[in-house]
Design a protein around this motif. Structure first.
Motif, PDB file in Angstrom:
ATOM      1  N   TYR A   1       8.560 -11.751  56.015  1.00  0.00           N
ATOM      2  CA  TYR A   1       7.139 -12.380  55.967  1.00  0.00           C
ATOM      3  C   TYR A   1       6.721 -13.491  55.253  1.00  0.00           C
ATOM      4  CZ  TYR A   1       2.047 -12.416  56.715  1.00  0.00           C
ATOM      5  OH  TYR A   1       0.817 -13.028  56.819  1.00  0.00           O
ATOM      6  N   LEU A   2       7.516 -13.384  53.897  1.00  0.00           N
ATOM      7  CA  LEU A   2       7.370 -14.222  53.121  1.00  0.00           C
ATOM      8  C   LEU A   2       8.004 -15.680  53.082  1.00  0.00           C
ATOM      9  CD1 LEU A   2       7.109 -12.203  49.851  1.00  0.00           C
ATOM     10  CD2 LEU A   2       5.318 -12.900  50.951  1.00  0.00           C
ATOM     11  N   HIS A   3       9.068 -15.424  54.022  1.00  0.00           N
ATOM     12  CA  HIS A   3       9.951 -16.537  54.173  1.00  0.00           C
ATOM     13  C   HIS A   3       9.550 -17.368  55.267  1.00  0.00           C
ATOM     14  CE1 HIS A   3      13.821 -14.601  51.867  1.00  0.00           C
ATOM     15  NE2 HIS A   3      12.585 -15.062  51.208  1.00  0.00           N
ATOM     16  N   ALA A   4       8.475 -18.262  55.183  1.00  0.00           N
ATOM     17  CA  ALA A   4       7.904 -19.204  56.084  1.00  0.00           C
ATOM     18  C   ALA A   4       7.281 -20.424  55.355  1.00  0.00           C
ATOM     19  CB  ALA A   4       6.901 -18.255  56.917  1.00  0.00           C
ATOM     20  N   ASP A   5       6.789 -21.159  56.161  1.00  0.00           N
ATOM     21  CA  ASP A   5       6.246 -22.386  55.774  1.00  0.00           C
ATOM     22  C   ASP A   5       4.613 -22.172  55.478  1.00  0.00           C
ATOM     23  OD1 ASP A   5       8.400 -23.923  56.143  1.00  0.00           O
ATOM     24  OD2 ASP A   5       7.930 -24.581  58.098  1.00  0.00           O
ATOM     25  N   TRP A   6       4.389 -22.121  54.367  1.00  0.00           N
ATOM     26  CA  TRP A   6       3.146 -21.999  53.564  1.00  0.00           C
ATOM     27  C   TRP A   6       2.356 -23.171  53.239  1.00  0.00           C
ATOM     28  CZ3 TRP A   6       0.982 -16.823  53.415  1.00  0.00           C
ATOM     29  CH2 TRP A   6       2.052 -15.837  53.740  1.00  0.00           C
ATOM     30  N   LEU A   7       0.936 -23.408  53.434  1.00  0.00           N
ATOM     31  CA  LEU A   7       0.300 -24.602  53.089  1.00  0.00           C
ATOM     32  C   LEU A   7      -0.921 -24.045  52.399  1.00  0.00           C
ATOM     33  CD1 LEU A   7       0.669 -27.092  56.011  1.00  0.00           C
ATOM     34  CD2 LEU A   7       2.051 -26.820  54.077  1.00  0.00           C
ATOM     35  N   SER A   8      -1.479 -24.650  51.327  1.00  0.00           N
ATOM     36  CA  SER A   8      -2.667 -24.444  50.713  1.00  0.00           C
ATOM     37  C   SER A   8      -3.622 -25.775  50.837  1.00  0.00           C
ATOM     38  CB  SER A   8      -2.688 -24.172  49.218  1.00  0.00           C
ATOM     39  OG  SER A   8      -3.800 -23.971  48.499  1.00  0.00           O
ATOM     40  N   THR A   9      -4.821 -25.566  51.646  1.00  0.00           N
ATOM     41  CA  THR A   9      -5.482 -26.784  51.823  1.00  0.00           C
ATOM     42  C   THR A   9      -6.829 -26.642  51.090  1.00  0.00           C
ATOM     43  OG1 THR A   9      -4.655 -26.706  54.104  1.00  0.00           O
ATOM     44  CG2 THR A   9      -6.868 -27.995  53.818  1.00  0.00           C
ATOM     45  N   ALA A  10      -7.245 -27.550  50.660  1.00  0.00           N
ATOM     46  CA  ALA A  10      -8.725 -27.725  49.833  1.00  0.00           C
ATOM     47  C   ALA A  10      -9.533 -28.612  50.589  1.00  0.00           C
ATOM     48  CB  ALA A  10      -8.317 -28.175  48.168  1.00  0.00           C
ATOM     49  N   LEU A  11     -10.527 -27.886  50.796  1.00  0.00           N
ATOM     50  CA  LEU A  11     -11.632 -28.978  51.697  1.00  0.00           C
ATOM     51  C   LEU A  11     -13.070 -28.744  51.096  1.00  0.00           C
ATOM     52  CD1 LEU A  11     -10.142 -26.986  54.058  1.00  0.00           C
ATOM     53  CD2 LEU A  11     -10.743 -29.020  55.300  1.00  0.00           C
ATOM     54  N   GLN A  12     -13.963 -30.034  51.068  1.00  0.00           N
ATOM     55  CA  GLN A  12     -15.261 -30.166  50.822  1.00  0.00           C
ATOM     56  C   GLN A  12     -15.819 -30.894  51.895  1.00  0.00           C
ATOM     57  OE1 GLN A  12     -16.824 -32.651  47.363  1.00  0.00           O
ATOM     58  NE2 GLN A  12     -17.005 -30.830  46.489  1.00  0.00           N
TER      59      GLN A  12
END
Length: 447
Positions: free
Chosen positions: A129-140
């Motif tokens: 499950y952890l072996h994947a493509d992860w993104l962190s997105t910050a929005l305002q």
């Protein structure tokens, strides 16, 4: 009936189209990971697009063509069941120059070293499950009233992302009066189907101001306990936290030292999301003038007046003087001689201004005002000034004539009263003398 049915179908169609198109296409900057060593020759960010939908079957990657300025590898198709990324403040009107801010960073899930979150990663989790493509997105949001932090996951090599964790605040900037209760909004949503949501969560609130920071509050959701409370009067609504993911910080009484940046962080096993907000404790000044009232002064003399501003926060304050004459015209007299700031026991400040007022050109009367312009509002206090030694006005002359006439009338009345009394005295004396003479004459005849 058929007409009503057609209208119903039309309304339903419009609602369906609106619901389907309510999620925006977000324009973002994808931040490239920096390569250690050497100099980077190209830009460190790429334009990218996020196609957001509430359901996984609402979009297909092959149905979207990348604009010329966007690399096809930077197209992402995000499924957000909670519709956090579908908020209307992220979807401005077409043609509007105000657009939401969006930044994407690659994410590598890893166990947290924070003592509070360490117990979350104790159970062994499937590395698949952890072996994947992860993104962190910050929005305002385009109106700067809401901030969102989202963590998404896609199977390796695909662009079909699922939202795993979102953290939202609707109090990006909060202003509060001194002593008032404060609510700093922070709420989170975690995908219930993810294996990372089954072992609990943790919440942490930190404070930063001018490089200094401190831990305000830390809560272990797994064991349901506060592991740290570094601020008196700071608490959470624990029922709302477990029921709705409401991790908002409650300050029972705003104080001057509460002004600063607050960071709300939510931890899941191997994941962390955070949002920041600013609290400004703003208290306008209380103004007073000394002496009050002003003494009667001859025209041309100098009056020393002092204005004291007390109990205000923050420091920024503009103190100045104004004079409003009898004709209604206002004249700015400047800021006078300003003292330095002095901090009181509660963290608020005081400052004073001393004015040497030359009365030569002020006319016969008016009003002197001390004005304080502050982020909490404008305050003013005034005192009347009356001068002697100047030429009388037409109104004063008419009043003097009236007083003279009244005095003349009183003098005449007293004079007439005195004259009448004198005549009555004389008449009584003469009549009495005549009576005495007649009596004497009668006695002589009898003899």
């Amino acid at each position: 009936p058929s007409t009503r049915l057609n209208i119903f179908h039309l309304v339903f169609l419009c609602f369906s189209l609106f619901s389907h198109g309510s999620c925006p296409v977000l324009e973002c900057w994808f931040m490239k990971e920096k390569v250690s060593g050497g100099l980077s020759g190209g830009p460190n960010q790429d334009k990218s697009l996020l196609y957001v939908h509430k359901h996984a079957d609402s979009h297909r990657a092959e149905s979207h063509d990348a604009p010329l300025e966007v690399n096809p590898d930077r197209l992402y198709f995000v499924t957000d069941p909670a519709a956090t990324l579908c908020h209307r403040s992220l979807n401005p009107r077409r043609g509007s120059s105000n657009k939401p801010m969006c930044e994407i960073n690659p994410l590598h899930p890893q166990p947290s070293t924070l003592e509070l979150a360490v117990p979350l990663t104790e159970p062994a989790l499937s590395p698949i499950y952890l072996h994947a493509d992860w993104l962190s997105t910050a929005l305002q949001s385009f109106d700067k009233t809401m901030s969102i932090s989202a963590i998404t996951r896609a199977p390796t090599g695909t662009k079909e992302h699922d939202v795993i964790l979102t953290l939202t605040t609707k109090t990006v900037l909060v202003q509060s009066r001194l002593g008032a209760p404060v609510l700093l909004d922070c709420s989170f949503w975690a995908d219930p189907s993810s294996p990372l949501t089954g072992t609990g969560f943790a919440v942490e609130w930190r404070y930063q101001f001018r490089g200094d920071g401190r831990l305000v509050l830390a809560y272990d959701g797994k064991s349901d306990r506060l592991s740290h409370t570094g601020e008196e009067g700071a608490t959470l609504d624990f029922e709302a936290l477990h029921g709705r993911g409401n991790a908002s910080l409650i300050l029972q009484e705003a104080k001057v030292h509460h002004s600063g940046i607050y960071i709300c962080s939510v931890y899941l096993p191997y994941l962390q999301a955070q949002v920041a907000m600013e609290l400004q404790v703003v208290e306008p000044p209380s103004l007073s003038i000394h002496p009050s009232p002003l003494p009667l002064t001859a025209q041309g003399q100098t009056i020393n007046i002092q204005c004291e501003a007390s109990g205000f926060a923050p420091l920024s304050l503009d103190l100045h003087w104004e004079f409003k004459g009898a004709d209604g015209n206002t004249k700015v007299l400047g800021s006078g001689s300003l003292s330095s700031h002095r901090q009181l026991w509660d963290g608020t400040y005081t400052q004073s201004s001393r004015l040497e007022l030359d009365t030569a050109d002020l006319g016969r009367a008016g009003e002197v005002a001390c004005v304080g312009v502050h982020p909490g509002g404008t305050r003013r206090v005034s005192v009347e000034i009356n001068l002697i030694g100047n030429s009388p006005s037409i109104e004063d002359s008419m009043a003097m004539v009236g007083v003279a006439l009244v005095l003349y009338g009183l003098i005449k009345l007293v004079s007439w009263s005195f004259s009448g009394s004198e005549k009555r005295i004389k008449t009584t004396y003469v009549e009495g003398f005549k009576a005495r003479r007649w009596t004497s004459f009668s006695l002589v005849i009898q003899i």
